[in-house]
Design a protein around this motif. Structure first.
Motif, PDB file in Angstrom:
ATOM      1  N   GLU A  86      30.391 -10.560  32.120  1.00  0.00           N
ATOM      2  CA  GLU A  86      29.211 -11.206  32.686  1.00  0.00           C
ATOM      3  C   GLU A  86      28.727 -10.391  33.907  1.00  0.00           C
ATOM      4  OE1 GLU A  86      28.143 -14.879  33.086  1.00  0.00           O
ATOM      5  OE2 GLU A  86      29.280 -15.396  31.268  1.00  0.00           O
ATOM      6  N   LYS A  87      27.295 -10.235  33.818  1.00  0.00           N
ATOM      7  CA  LYS A  87      26.599  -9.420  34.724  1.00  0.00           C
ATOM      8  C   LYS A  87      25.401 -10.146  34.846  1.00  0.00           C
ATOM      9  CE  LYS A  87      24.652  -4.947  35.835  1.00  0.00           C
ATOM     10  NZ  LYS A  87      24.266  -3.779  35.190  1.00  0.00           N
ATOM     11  N   ASP A  88      25.220 -10.611  36.182  1.00  0.00           N
ATOM     12  CA  ASP A  88      24.048 -11.259  36.577  1.00  0.00           C
ATOM     13  C   ASP A  88      23.891 -12.675  36.059  1.00  0.00           C
ATOM     14  OD1 ASP A  88      23.542  -9.311  38.801  1.00  0.00           O
ATOM     15  OD2 ASP A  88      22.251  -8.051  37.097  1.00  0.00           O
ATOM     16  N   GLY A  89      24.985 -13.247  35.689  1.00  0.00           N
ATOM     17  CA  GLY A  89      24.903 -14.503  34.822  1.00  0.00           C
ATOM     18  C   GLY A  89      24.589 -14.277  33.457  1.00  0.00           C
ATOM     19  N   GLN A  90      24.345 -13.324  32.805  1.00  0.00           N
ATOM     20  CA  GLN A  90      24.020 -12.943  31.682  1.00  0.00           C
ATOM     21  C   GLN A  90      25.507 -12.300  30.850  1.00  0.00           C
ATOM     22  OE1 GLN A  90      21.044 -12.329  29.734  1.00  0.00           O
ATOM     23  NE2 GLN A  90      19.942 -13.559  31.333  1.00  0.00           N
ATOM     24  N   THR A  91      25.777 -12.820  29.537  1.00  0.00           N
ATOM     25  CA  THR A  91      27.031 -12.148  29.131  1.00  0.00           C
ATOM     26  C   THR A  91      26.503 -10.670  28.309  1.00  0.00           C
ATOM     27  OG1 THR A  91      27.602 -14.230  28.391  1.00  0.00           O
ATOM     28  CG2 THR A  91      28.517 -12.707  27.208  1.00  0.00           C
ATOM     29  N   GLN A  92      27.239  -9.867  28.614  1.00  0.00           N
ATOM     30  CA  GLN A  92      26.937  -8.590  28.126  1.00  0.00           C
ATOM     31  C   GLN A  92      28.237  -8.193  27.129  1.00  0.00           C
ATOM     32  OE1 GLN A  92      24.428  -6.378  29.178  1.00  0.00           O
ATOM     33  NE2 GLN A  92      23.919  -8.317  30.485  1.00  0.00           N
ATOM     34  N   SER A  93      28.063  -7.364  26.165  1.00  0.00           N
ATOM     35  CA  SER A  93      29.022  -6.797  25.372  1.00  0.00           C
ATOM     36  C   SER A  93      28.754  -5.276  24.789  1.00  0.00           C
ATOM     37  CB  SER A  93      29.038  -7.704  24.128  1.00  0.00           C
ATOM     38  OG  SER A  93      28.150  -7.569  23.302  1.00  0.00           O
ATOM     39  N   LYS A  94      30.122  -4.808  24.412  1.00  0.00           N
ATOM     40  CA  LYS A  94      29.829  -3.420  24.030  1.00  0.00           C
ATOM     41  C   LYS A  94      30.849  -3.507  22.779  1.00  0.00           C
ATOM     42  CE  LYS A  94      30.951   1.266  25.467  1.00  0.00           C
ATOM     43  NZ  LYS A  94      31.455   1.920  26.692  1.00  0.00           N
ATOM     44  N   VAL A  95      30.533  -2.852  21.864  1.00  0.00           N
ATOM     45  CA  VAL A  95      31.503  -2.526  20.664  1.00  0.00           C
ATOM     46  C   VAL A  95      31.613  -0.977  20.657  1.00  0.00           C
ATOM     47  CG1 VAL A  95      31.228  -2.554  18.121  1.00  0.00           C
ATOM     48  CG2 VAL A  95      30.534  -4.062  19.163  1.00  0.00           C
ATOM     49  N   TYR A  96      32.996  -0.671  20.642  1.00  0.00           N
ATOM     50  CA  TYR A  96      33.340   0.594  20.354  1.00  0.00           C
ATOM     51  C   TYR A  96      34.616   0.870  19.573  1.00  0.00           C
ATOM     52  CZ  TYR A  96      37.393  -1.041  23.106  1.00  0.00           C
ATOM     53  OH  TYR A  96      38.411  -1.537  23.757  1.00  0.00           O
ATOM     54  N   ILE A  97      34.919   2.048  19.078  1.00  0.00           N
ATOM     55  CA  ILE A  97      36.039   2.456  18.180  1.00  0.00           C
ATOM     56  C   ILE A  97      37.341   2.535  18.906  1.00  0.00           C
ATOM     57  CG2 ILE A  97      36.880   3.834  16.344  1.00  0.00           C
ATOM     58  CD1 ILE A  97      33.642   4.456  15.767  1.00  0.00           C
ATOM     59  N   TYR A  98      38.290   1.587  18.682  1.00  0.00           N
ATOM     60  CA  TYR A  98      39.515   2.021  19.295  1.00  0.00           C
ATOM     61  C   TYR A  98      40.289   2.921  18.216  1.00  0.00           C
ATOM     62  CZ  TYR A  98      44.406   1.061  20.842  1.00  0.00           C
ATOM     63  OH  TYR A  98      45.451   1.137  21.286  1.00  0.00           O
ATOM     64  N   SER A  99      40.679   4.133  18.842  1.00  0.00           N
ATOM     65  CA  SER A  99      40.990   5.203  17.798  1.00  0.00           C
ATOM     66  C   SER A  99      42.699   5.131  17.749  1.00  0.00           C
ATOM     67  CB  SER A  99      40.678   6.739  18.417  1.00  0.00           C
ATOM     68  OG  SER A  99      41.419   7.490  17.668  1.00  0.00           O
TER      69      SER A  99
END
Length: 163
Positions: A86-99
């Motif tokens: 959560e940042k400033d009341g907004q849900t943020q997300s990030k997709v990455y590759i777990y190697s």
């Protein structure tokens, strides 16, 4: 039943690896790769590039740091993961590759050479489940440039494979 989450990509590093340590001492390397593909638009082929963030953990991150430099071609085998916050009341997300595995490809200069510059495709392999070690060369004094498969030794092949 478990769903399938498996990613295999070959691309070039967009920057030198960033190695950091968590408060508990665990090493984590953050890298980014560019993957090119060709797409036909009308009568012309156009190259398109996609960028992917990759995380590598543990001893593999420390041991591969010196080889993971901008422009180096690598193969990444892993799974997609998603971080949410959560940042400033907004849900943020990030997709990455777990190697789970990173394999170095090409020559040591990072170019697309034939791998004769010190190490080659299939000669080094890392795994988050174990330590980083050179692969055996089936008794050969020179590393094979064979896409990760060894045709020397007692394999029954007497001639070089043309591909």
């Amino acid at each position: 039943m478990t769903d399938l989450n498996h990613v295999v990509l070959i691309g070039r590093l967009t920057h030198d690896v960033e190695l950091k340590y968590l408060p508990n001492g665990s090493p984590v390397a953050n890298l980014s790769i560019a993957v090119n593909r060709n797409k036909k638009e009308g009568d012309q082929w156009v190259e398109q590039t996609s960028f992917f963030n990759v995380q590598l953990w543990g001893n593999s991150a420390e041991n591969l740091k010196q080889y993971l430099v901008k422009g180096k071609m690598i193969a990444v085998d892993g799974e997609l993961r998603q971080d949410r916050w959560e940042k400033d009341g907004q849900t943020q997300s990030k997709v990455y590759i777990y190697s789970r595995n990173i394999q170095l490809l090409g020559g040591k200069d990072g170019g697309s050479g034939n791998g004769a510059g010190g190490y080659s495709q299939g000669n080094y392999q890392s795994s988050n489940r174990g330590s980083y070690q050179p692969k055996p060369n089936a008794g050969n004094s020179q590393p094979d440039y064979d896409g990760g498969m060894s045709y020397g030794g007692d394999s029954g092949f007497t001639e070089d494979i043309p591909f």
